[in-house]
Design an enzyme around this catalytic site. Structure first.
Site, PDB file in Angstrom:
ATOM      1  CG  PHE A  85      74.858  11.439 116.048  1.00 37.22           C
ATOM      2  CD1 PHE A  85      73.676  10.928 115.464  1.00 37.22           C
ATOM      3  CD2 PHE A  85      75.706  12.322 115.443  1.00 37.22           C
ATOM      4  CE1 PHE A  85      73.488  11.500 114.448  1.00 37.22           C
ATOM      5  CE2 PHE A  85      75.558  13.021 114.318  1.00 37.22           C
ATOM      6  CZ  PHE A  85      74.092  12.415 113.548  1.00 37.22           C
ATOM      7  CB  THR A 123      71.504  13.000 100.498  1.00 39.17           C
ATOM      8  OG1 THR A 123      72.638  12.185 100.452  1.00 39.17           O
ATOM      9  CG2 THR A 123      70.542  12.618 101.159  1.00 39.17           C
ATOM     10  CE1 TYR A 125      64.121   9.928 108.410  1.00 40.75           C
ATOM     11  CE2 TYR A 125      62.686   7.851 108.015  1.00 40.75           C
ATOM     12  CZ  TYR A 125      62.751   9.187 108.336  1.00 40.75           C
ATOM     13  OH  TYR A 125      61.674   9.874 108.617  1.00 40.75           O
ATOM     14  CB  VAL A 163      73.935  11.397 106.031  1.00 39.17           C
ATOM     15  CG1 VAL A 163      72.848  12.035 105.021  1.00 39.17           C
ATOM     16  CG2 VAL A 163      73.474  10.630 106.960  1.00 39.17           C
ATOM     17  CG  HIS A 213      66.154  12.772 101.028  1.00 47.98           C
ATOM     18  ND1 HIS A 213      67.042  12.352  99.894  1.00 47.98           N
ATOM     19  CD2 HIS A 213      65.646  11.349 101.396  1.00 47.98           C
ATOM     20  CE1 HIS A 213      67.103  11.076  99.775  1.00 47.98           C
ATOM     21  NE2 HIS A 213      66.606  10.497 100.833  1.00 47.98           N
TER      22      HIS A 213
HETATM   23  N1  INI Z   1      71.013   6.868 103.873  1.00 53.23           N
HETATM   24  C1  INI Z   1      72.270   6.991 104.348  1.00 53.23           C
HETATM   25  O1  INI Z   1      72.628   6.623 105.138  1.00 53.23           O
HETATM   26  N2  INI Z   1      73.071   8.105 103.874  1.00 53.23           N
HETATM   27  C2  INI Z   1      72.875   8.781 102.751  1.00 53.23           C
HETATM   28  O2  INI Z   1      73.505   9.488 102.165  1.00 53.23           O
HETATM   29  C3  INI Z   1      71.529   8.569 102.146  1.00 53.23           C
HETATM   30  N3  INI Z   1      71.104   9.228 100.823  1.00 53.23           N
HETATM   31  O3  INI Z   1      71.741   9.781 100.145  1.00 53.23           O
HETATM   32  O4  INI Z   1      69.969   9.273 100.525  1.00 53.23           O
HETATM   33  C4  INI Z   1      70.651   7.561 102.479  1.00 53.23           C
HETATM   34  N4  INI Z   1      69.460   7.305 102.302  1.00 53.23           N
HETATM   35  C5  INI Z   1      68.756   6.037 102.571  1.00 53.23           C
HETATM   36  C6  INI Z   1      67.896   6.503 103.915  1.00 53.23           C
HETATM   37  O5  INI Z   1      68.450   6.423 105.003  1.00 53.23           O
HETATM   38  C7  INI Z   1      66.841   5.491 104.083  1.00 53.23           C
HETATM   39  O6  INI Z   1      67.538   4.056 104.126  1.00 53.23           O
HETATM   40  C8  INI Z   1      65.612   5.266 103.013  1.00 53.23           C
HETATM   41  O7  INI Z   1      65.250   6.395 102.783  1.00 53.23           O
HETATM   42  C9  INI Z   1      64.646   4.170 103.412  1.00 53.23           C
HETATM   43  O8  INI Z   1      63.949   4.590 104.578  1.00 53.23           O
END
Ligand code: INI
Length: 160
Positions: free
Chosen positions: A114, A87, A58, A82, A89
């Site tokens: 990407f 996950t 994110y 991801v 979300h």
């Molecule tokens: N971030 C990832 O890169 N991959 C994932 O599968 C994932 N899951 O499973 O939630 C994930 N979450 C963290 C997200 O990217 C942010 O770092 C977090 O929400 C803080 O903003």
């Protein structure tokens, strides 16, 4: 006879930054190694490559945009993983990364690549991180080199 513009796969003097997420590091570290190996094998000087670790997929767009805005890089490569199974979300994280990376590239005019694996399972992610389905980090590095050279062709048709 059409004019064809094509970016070569020779890194030359192009400057690259890589943003890689710590989340799912089991997957993202091999993506980083694949990207660095491919940049090197295509002629990039790894001493000129910047690697920035961010918390998760994110955060990739903001960090990539900030790096692109410095004007120090010809392309920024985003690497992450991801995994839907882990996950709830998934759509939010994967979609945010994808649309954010697109906006960052269009806003800055710098190619922001990407290289984010989005899969249902960790096994599928591992397959794309250097095992039987190749290495998406390596693919992202190739896309970065080709896009830099294609943009150079557009800007100055005798280059790239
Ligand atoms: N971030 C990832 O890169 N991959 C994932 O599968 C994932 N899951 O499973 O939630 C994930 N979450 C963290 C997200 O990217 C942010 O770092 C977090 O929400 C803080 O903003």
């Amino acid at each position: 006879m059409p004019t064809y513009l094509e970016g070569s796969l020779v890194a030359g003097d192009a400057r690259f930054a890589i943003v890689v997420s710590r989340f799912n590091e089991l997957i993202t570290e091999p993506l980083l190694n694949g990207a660095l190996d491919t940049l090197k094998r295509h002629g990039a000087d790894l001493d000129q490559v910047t690697v920035a670790w961010c918390p998760g997929a994110y955060e990739l767009p903001l960090v990539a945009k900030r790096l692109a805005a410095t004007g120090q890089y010809d392309a920024v490569i985003c690497l992450g993983a991801v995994i839907r199974g882990a996950t709830y979300h998934f759509e939010l994280v994967a979609g945010g990364a994808g649309s954010g990376i697109t906006s960052a590239a269009l806003d800055t005019g710098v190619p922001i690549i990407f290289g984010v694996i989005t899969t249902d399972t960790i096994e599928q992610a591992l397959e794309r991180a250097g095992t039987k389905a190749g290495n998406k980090g390596s693919d992202a590095a190739l896309a970065a080199i080709e896009t830099v050279n294609l943009l150079r062709q557009i800007d100055a048709p005798s280059a790239g």
